[in-house]
Design an enzyme around this catalytic site. Structure first.
Site, PDB file in Angstrom:
ATOM      1  N   CYS A  66       2.308  -7.748 -19.012  1.00 31.57           N
ATOM      2  CA  CYS A  66       2.401  -6.838 -17.851  1.00 31.57           C
ATOM      3  C   CYS A  66       3.937  -6.673 -17.208  1.00 31.57           C
ATOM      4  O   CYS A  66       4.577  -7.657 -16.869  1.00 31.57           O
ATOM      5  CB  CYS A  66       1.544  -7.373 -16.684  1.00 31.57           C
ATOM      6  SG  CYS A  66       1.482  -6.395 -15.076  1.00 31.57           S
TER       7      CYS A  66
ATOM      8  N   ASP B 183      10.632   1.217  -5.687  1.00 36.12           N
ATOM      9  CA  ASP B 183       9.954   2.248  -6.814  1.00 36.12           C
ATOM     10  C   ASP B 183      11.413   2.818  -7.491  1.00 36.12           C
ATOM     11  O   ASP B 183      12.387   3.024  -6.996  1.00 36.12           O
ATOM     12  CB  ASP B 183       9.327   3.176  -6.406  1.00 36.12           C
ATOM     13  CG  ASP B 183       8.279   3.718  -7.776  1.00 36.12           C
ATOM     14  OD1 ASP B 183       7.222   3.725  -7.696  1.00 36.12           O
ATOM     15  OD2 ASP B 183       9.018   4.599  -8.791  1.00 36.12           O
TER      16      ASP B 183
ATOM     17  N   ASN C 231      -3.178   4.279  -6.690  1.00 37.44           N
ATOM     18  CA  ASN C 231      -3.701   5.237  -7.941  1.00 37.44           C
ATOM     19  C   ASN C 231      -4.314   4.243  -8.672  1.00 37.44           C
ATOM     20  O   ASN C 231      -4.104   3.066  -8.870  1.00 37.44           O
ATOM     21  CB  ASN C 231      -2.403   5.646  -8.956  1.00 37.44           C
ATOM     22  CG  ASN C 231      -1.736   6.710  -7.991  1.00 37.44           C
ATOM     23  OD1 ASN C 231      -2.141   7.533  -7.143  1.00 37.44           O
ATOM     24  ND2 ASN C 231      -0.309   6.646  -8.148  1.00 37.44           N
TER      25      ASN C 231
ATOM     26  N   GLY D 152      -4.417   8.564 -12.079  1.00 37.64           N
ATOM     27  CA  GLY D 152      -3.194   8.672 -12.317  1.00 37.64           C
ATOM     28  C   GLY D 152      -2.343   7.308 -12.315  1.00 37.64           C
ATOM     29  O   GLY D 152      -1.190   7.372 -12.164  1.00 37.64           O
TER      30      GLY D 152
ATOM     31  N   HIS E 182      -1.345  -3.081 -13.023  1.00 39.12           N
ATOM     32  CA  HIS E 182      -1.184  -4.245 -12.000  1.00 39.12           C
ATOM     33  C   HIS E 182      -1.449  -3.551 -10.923  1.00 39.12           C
ATOM     34  O   HIS E 182      -0.541  -2.647 -10.500  1.00 39.12           O
ATOM     35  CB  HIS E 182       0.079  -4.950 -12.358  1.00 39.12           C
ATOM     36  CG  HIS E 182       0.196  -6.156 -11.470  1.00 39.12           C
ATOM     37  ND1 HIS E 182       0.561  -7.378 -12.051  1.00 39.12           N
ATOM     38  CD2 HIS E 182      -0.013  -6.254 -10.083  1.00 39.12           C
ATOM     39  CE1 HIS E 182       0.773  -8.068 -11.006  1.00 39.12           C
ATOM     40  NE2 HIS E 182       0.287  -7.597  -9.756  1.00 39.12           N
TER      41      HIS E 182
ATOM     42  N   HIS F 108      -1.456  -2.080  -7.295  1.00 31.15           N
ATOM     43  CA  HIS F 108      -0.091  -1.864  -6.399  1.00 31.15           C
ATOM     44  C   HIS F 108      -0.486  -0.888  -5.557  1.00 31.15           C
ATOM     45  O   HIS F 108      -0.960   0.200  -5.765  1.00 31.15           O
ATOM     46  CB  HIS F 108       1.216  -1.836  -7.397  1.00 31.15           C
ATOM     47  CG  HIS F 108       1.115  -0.673  -8.225  1.00 31.15           C
ATOM     48  ND1 HIS F 108       0.573  -0.586  -9.355  1.00 31.15           N
ATOM     49  CD2 HIS F 108       1.508   0.937  -7.890  1.00 31.15           C
ATOM     50  CE1 HIS F 108       0.655   0.539 -10.243  1.00 31.15           C
ATOM     51  NE2 HIS F 108       0.970   1.552  -9.101  1.00 31.15           N
TER      52      HIS F 108
ATOM     53  N   HIS G 154       1.763   2.060  -3.096  1.00 26.85           N
ATOM     54  CA  HIS G 154       3.030   2.790  -2.796  1.00 26.85           C
ATOM     55  C   HIS G 154       3.166   2.827  -1.283  1.00 26.85           C
ATOM     56  O   HIS G 154       2.190   3.317  -0.793  1.00 26.85           O
ATOM     57  CB  HIS G 154       2.828   4.043  -3.434  1.00 26.85           C
ATOM     58  CG  HIS G 154       2.727   4.206  -4.863  1.00 26.85           C
ATOM     59  ND1 HIS G 154       3.714   4.493  -5.914  1.00 26.85           N
ATOM     60  CD2 HIS G 154       1.819   3.892  -5.732  1.00 26.85           C
ATOM     61  CE1 HIS G 154       3.154   4.348  -6.922  1.00 26.85           C
ATOM     62  NE2 HIS G 154       1.937   4.236  -6.977  1.00 26.85           N
TER      63      HIS G 154
HETATM   64  P1  AMP Z   1       1.553   4.177 -10.864  1.00 22.79           P
HETATM   65  O1  AMP Z   1       1.683   5.551 -11.287  1.00 22.79           O
HETATM   66  O2  AMP Z   1       0.724   4.434  -9.692  1.00 22.79           O
HETATM   67  O3  AMP Z   1       0.898   3.267 -11.546  1.00 22.79           O
HETATM   68  O4  AMP Z   1       2.728   3.827 -10.267  1.00 22.79           O
HETATM   69  C1  AMP Z   1       3.613   3.090 -10.897  1.00 22.79           C
HETATM   70  C2  AMP Z   1       4.989   3.135 -10.374  1.00 22.79           C
HETATM   71  O5  AMP Z   1       5.965   2.125 -10.815  1.00 22.79           O
HETATM   72  C3  AMP Z   1       5.621   4.433 -10.697  1.00 22.79           C
HETATM   73  O6  AMP Z   1       5.788   5.042  -9.339  1.00 22.79           O
HETATM   74  C4  AMP Z   1       7.134   4.135 -11.358  1.00 22.79           C
HETATM   75  O7  AMP Z   1       8.177   4.917 -10.764  1.00 22.79           O
HETATM   76  C5  AMP Z   1       7.195   2.756 -10.832  1.00 22.79           C
HETATM   77  N1  AMP Z   1       7.704   1.783 -11.917  1.00 22.79           N
HETATM   78  C6  AMP Z   1       7.922   1.719 -13.159  1.00 22.79           C
HETATM   79  N2  AMP Z   1       8.812   0.883 -13.826  1.00 22.79           N
HETATM   80  C7  AMP Z   1       9.200   0.181 -12.696  1.00 22.79           C
HETATM   81  C8  AMP Z   1      10.321  -0.761 -12.536  1.00 22.79           C
HETATM   82  N3  AMP Z   1      10.766  -1.417 -13.473  1.00 22.79           N
HETATM   83  N4  AMP Z   1      10.937  -0.775 -11.340  1.00 22.79           N
HETATM   84  C9  AMP Z   1      10.597  -0.357 -10.173  1.00 22.79           C
HETATM   85  N5  AMP Z   1       9.258   0.564 -10.195  1.00 22.79           N
HETATM   86  C10 AMP Z   1       8.993   1.061 -11.371  1.00 22.79           C
END
Ligand code: AMP
Length: 115
Positions: free
Chosen positions: A6, A32, A88, A94, A99, A101, A103
């Site tokens: 992950c 992000d 999401n 989306g 994992h 999270h 926003h």
């Molecule tokens: P979601 O689409 O709701 O699953 O959000 C995943 C988020 O993780 C997206 O907004 C990506 O821009 C962010 N993301 C992916 N890889 C990284 C990373 N290495 N560091 C920080 N944010 C990330």
């Protein structure tokens, strides 16, 4: 418990670098990589919970701790006029990282709403 495959577990573990803004026993939060607002922080439980659908009585303390952290981070980031918290879940929601999270977005008057 962590999942070695992950991305966010690797960020929490420090194997992948991140811009950390907050950490406690339950929660890790970082900026992000592709911000959608002046402030865009991902607030992540340290337990590998795949998505909102996997929250149950045994792990919901992590969700509560995420929201306690969100209030602290919002204050630290100066979001006194408000902000939005987004989760999401699943393919239709989306979700791209499996994992749980949240926003935390703000720093500007947000316009797009679906609710
Ligand atoms: P979601 O689409 O709701 O699953 O959000 C995943 C988020 O993780 C997206 O907004 C990506 O821009 C962010 N993301 C992916 N890889 C990284 C990373 N290495 N560091 C920080 N944010 C990330």
């Amino acid at each position: 418990m962590r999942d070695d495959n992950c991305l966010f577990c690797k960020i929490i573990g420090g194997e992948i670098p991140s811009s950390k803004v907050y950490e406690d026993e339950y929660v890790f939060a970082f900026r992000d990589i592709n911000p959608q607002a002046p402030v865009h922080v991902l607030v992540v439980p340290k337990e590998h919970i795949p998505c909102a659908d996997a929250v149950d009585a045994a792990n919901s303390v992590y969700v509560a701790k995420c929201f306690e952290a969100i209030a602290k981070i919002a204050k630290a980031e100066g979001l006194d006029k408000g902000y939005r918290v987004i989760n999401n879940c699943g393919e239709y929601g989306g979700q791209s990282v499996q994992h749980l999270h949240f926003h935390l977005v703000g720093g500007v008057k947000l316009s797009e709403k679906i609710l």
